[in-house]
Design an enzyme around this catalytic site. Structure first.
Site, short mmCIF file in Angstrom:
data_model
loop_
_atom_site.label_atom_id
_atom_site.label_comp_id
_atom_site.label_asym_id
_atom_site.label_seq_id
_atom_site.Cartn_x
_atom_site.Cartn_y
_atom_site.Cartn_z
NE ARG A 166 16.68 -29.08 -20.38
CZ ARG A 166 17.58 -28.12 -20.59
NH1 ARG A 166 18.28 -27.61 -19.59
NH2 ARG A 166 17.79 -27.68 -21.83
CD GLU B 221 16.54 -26.85 -32.84
OE1 GLU B 221 16.17 -27.06 -31.68
OE2 GLU B 221 16.11 -25.92 -33.54
N GLY B 222 18.87 -29.43 -29.40
CA GLY B 222 19.32 -30.40 -28.40
C GLY B 222 19.10 -31.85 -28.84
CG PHE B 223 20.40 -36.33 -27.13
CD1 PHE B 223 20.74 -36.90 -28.34
CD2 PHE B 223 20.39 -37.14 -26.00
CE1 PHE B 223 21.07 -38.25 -28.44
CE2 PHE B 223 20.69 -38.49 -26.08
CZ PHE B 223 21.03 -39.05 -27.30
CG ASN B 224 15.85 -35.88 -25.59
OD1 ASN B 224 15.73 -37.08 -25.81
ND2 ASN B 224 16.62 -35.41 -24.61
CB THR C 103 12.46 -32.25 -26.34
OG1 THR C 103 13.77 -31.77 -26.09
CG2 THR C 103 11.71 -31.23 -27.16
CG PHE C 104 15.77 -34.98 -20.86
CD1 PHE C 104 17.09 -35.19 -21.25
CD2 PHE C 104 15.30 -35.68 -19.77
CE1 PHE C 104 17.91 -36.09 -20.58
CE2 PHE C 104 16.10 -36.58 -19.08
CZ PHE C 104 17.41 -36.80 -19.49
CG ASP D 132 19.94 -39.34 -15.62
OD1 ASP D 132 20.16 -40.19 -14.73
OD2 ASP D 132 20.47 -38.21 -15.62
CG HIS E 154 13.77 -34.35 -16.73
ND1 HIS E 154 13.27 -33.58 -17.75
CD2 HIS E 154 15.11 -34.13 -16.71
CE1 HIS E 154 14.27 -32.93 -18.32
NE2 HIS E 154 15.39 -33.24 -17.70
O1 GFB Z 1 17.51 -32.98 -24.72
P1 GFB Z 1 17.17 -31.56 -24.86
O2 GFB Z 1 16.97 -31.09 -26.23
O3 GFB Z 1 15.94 -31.23 -23.94
O4 GFB Z 1 18.39 -30.76 -24.23
P2 GFB Z 1 15.16 -29.86 -23.61
C1 GFB Z 1 18.71 -30.89 -22.91
C2 GFB Z 1 20.06 -31.59 -22.75
O5 GFB Z 1 20.54 -31.28 -21.43
C3 GFB Z 1 19.96 -33.11 -22.81
C4 GFB Z 1 20.99 -32.42 -20.78
O6 GFB Z 1 20.11 -33.68 -24.05
C5 GFB Z 1 21.07 -33.52 -21.86
O7 GFB Z 1 22.33 -33.46 -22.50
N1 GFB Z 1 20.02 -32.82 -19.76
C6 GFB Z 1 18.83 -32.23 -19.45
C7 GFB Z 1 20.18 -33.86 -18.92
N2 GFB Z 1 18.23 -32.87 -18.43
C8 GFB Z 1 19.05 -33.89 -18.07
C9 GFB Z 1 18.97 -34.92 -17.09
O8 GFB Z 1 18.03 -35.04 -16.33
N3 GFB Z 1 20.01 -35.81 -17.06
C10 GFB Z 1 21.07 -35.74 -17.90
N4 GFB Z 1 22.02 -36.67 -17.79
N5 GFB Z 1 21.18 -34.77 -18.83
C11 GFB Z 1 15.91 -27.57 -24.78
C12 GFB Z 1 16.99 -27.54 -25.83
O9 GFB Z 1 16.15 -28.72 -23.99
O10 GFB Z 1 15.99 -26.47 -23.91
C13 GFB Z 1 17.05 -26.21 -26.51
O11 GFB Z 1 16.75 -28.52 -26.80
C14 GFB Z 1 17.14 -25.07 -25.48
O12 GFB Z 1 18.20 -26.18 -27.33
C15 GFB Z 1 15.98 -25.20 -24.50
O13 GFB Z 1 18.38 -25.18 -24.80
C16 GFB Z 1 16.03 -24.13 -23.42
O14 GFB Z 1 13.97 -29.70 -24.47
O15 GFB Z 1 14.96 -29.93 -22.16
#
Ligand code: GFB
Length: 433
Positions: free
Chosen positions: A293, A54-57, A391-392, A374, A291
């Site tokens: 992605r 799972e990712g950060f958000n 989720t970001f 960001d 944003h």
């Molecule tokens: O946060 P997150 O769960 O969002 O995962 P999603 C995306 C990660 O990618 C962030 C980086 O925590 C950052 O480390 N990232 C994405 C960014 N966009 C940016 C940005 O604009 N700036 C910066 N600095 N970093 C889901 C994942 O991601 O996407 C799932 O949680 C899976 O595991 C899925 O990969 C496809 O919800 O966008």
């Protein structure tokens, strides 16, 4: 908030399910009376972890659930939530930073703000207080055979899949434990659950006596119906204030490049418990934030992620509509791709800004810190455009709801090339106080 009567109703609803081949001692019977709260009770500790993929958000969302559970436990017993150190996330790939692990929460969030919602402590402080161990460890898993109808149930039983823990010769259990190699659990169990987070409360209070309990795969805990839970969800969400050093970097960038500051933008922050804004109170800085992605999203959501040309076209339309000239770009795209996108916009005299730390600063901030900066800058823009179901992006929406932006300036997203420009826009996620 649920009172004792609500809790009793929930307890009665708690259905006890039999795992094949297991004796009754592992079954959790619903109990209709909870122990009386006694202030002399020793503090208990709740630790948790999330599926490694799972990712950060999304992890931030799981925090809100566990924090609410701890908040409800504290109505009857003193419990402290131990914050799981950050690290080893799939998306944190900057090769300049050797190892992104064992990162404490204070690096990203304001701990005092979190503590105004539920008692919390860092993992390292827990180790100092309680040693390198937890007494009970539960690996939350689905029920064998899945489920056909929704009913609340939880039961200790055989592991459905190979667990990521193993027993040592001395009987203790070893696992990932955030990279802390000496950390062990005294007792390990797999537990099948299909339950709202409130249902974990009687389980933790009645069926478990351990001072410290670790719930792994805590993402399986669910809040409950949004209509009933939205206020609690938002209260936990509002407490997740970004760490001051990250906000300071964001503010400096806004001032220097985007003519944006809290006074002119009407985005001044107060202690979150006092902060209540209406839609439209915030104005935002004179820029649009996007944003965008990319990377794994191109595979996961290819249809909804536009090409660079089509994305630039959509952004230009927004800039024209709001009569703005500056774009702030937050993206995980590789540099060449981001440059290409910025060059397309440059042809239309649009200047695009990105937050790019020096290597030394990156080492200090880590990928998570840059992601938050960001998000913070996106949260302060006059208008925000996000990416489909990221989720970001969602966390930026929420930040803007907290600040009090008009919803039409927040709930926008890029449309995929095939979707057309009138694609369905994100659901408006109303803040609740
Ligand atoms: O946060 P997150 O769960 O969002 O995962 P999603 C995306 C990660 O990618 C962030 C980086 O925590 C950052 O480390 N990232 C994405 C960014 N966009 C940016 C940005 O604009 N700036 C910066 N600095 N970093 C889901 C994942 O991601 O996407 C799932 O949680 C899976 O595991 C899925 O990969 C496809 O919800 O966008």
């Amino acid at each position: 908030m649920a009172g004792p009567v609500d809790l009793q109703i929930l307890l009665l609803l708690l259905c006890v399910h039999q795992c094949q081949g297991h004796s009754n001692e592992n079954l959790y019977q619903a109990k209709d009376n909870l122990p009386d709260y006694s202030p002399s009770k020793p503090t208990r500790y709740l630790l948790y972890d999330v599926n490694p993929g799972e990712g950060f958000n999304l992890r931030r969302d799981v925090y809100m659930r566990v924090a609410n559970l701890v908040k409800f436990l504290n109505e009857d017993e003193p419990w402290v939530l131990v914050l799981p150190p950050w690290g080893r996330l799939y998306h944190w790939q900057s090769h300049e930073i050797p190892l992104q692990s064992k990162i404490s929460w204070k690096h990203f969030f304001d701990i005092n703000s979190l503590a105004l919602h539920a008692p919390v402590m860092e993992f390292e402080d827990y180790i100092k207080a309680m040693g390198n161990k937890v007494e009970r460890l539960f690996y939350l898993q689905r029920f064998k055979g899945g489920w056909t109808k929704w009913e609340e149930k939880m039961e200790i039983c055989d592991c459905v899949e190979e667990p990521r823990y193993h027993q040592l010769a001395n009987g203790k259990w070893r696992g990932q434990f955030f990279g802390y190699e000496d950390f062990v659990a005294d007792k390990f169990d797999c537990m099948s659950t299909q339950a709202y987070l409130l249902t974990f409360k009687p389980f933790l209070m009645k069926n478990i006596t351990a001072r410290s309990v670790f719930l792994d795969r805590a993402e399986s805990m669910i809040h409950g119906q949004y209509s009933e839970w939205s206020r609690e969800w938002w209260t936990a969400r509002r407490s997740m204030v970004f760490a001051k050093p990250l906000r300071d970097i964001g503010d400096k960038f806004r001032k220097e490049f985007l003519d944006s500051d809290d006074i002119s933008d009407k985005t001044e922050l107060e202690v979150w418990t006092n902060m209540k804004r209406n839609h439209g109170d915030a104005k935002g800085g004179p820029y649009i934030a996007l944003h965008f992605r990319r990377k794994d999203y191109l595979y996961a959501h290819g249809k909804e992620v536009p090409s660079l040309e089509i994305a630039a076209k959509q952004v230009l339309k927004y800039l024209k509509k709001y009569n703005l000239k500056k774009l702030f770009l937050a993206t995980d795209a590789p540099n060449e791709e981001a440059e290409e996108f910025m060059n397309i916009l440059k042809k239309s005299q649009i200047k695009t800004y990105r937050y790019r730390p020096s290597i030394d600063n990156l080492k200090e901030l880590k990928d998570g810190g840059v992601a938050i900066i960001d998000q913070y800058i996106c949260a302060h823009a006059r208008v925000f455009i996000g990416s489909y179901v990221s989720t970001f992006t969602f966390r930026i929406h929420e930040e803007r709801e907290i600040l009090g932006f008009k919803q039409e300036a927040t709930f926008n997203r890029l449309c995929g090339d095939e979707e057309g420009e009138e694609c369905e826009q994100p659901t408006k996620w109303d803040i609740k106080y």
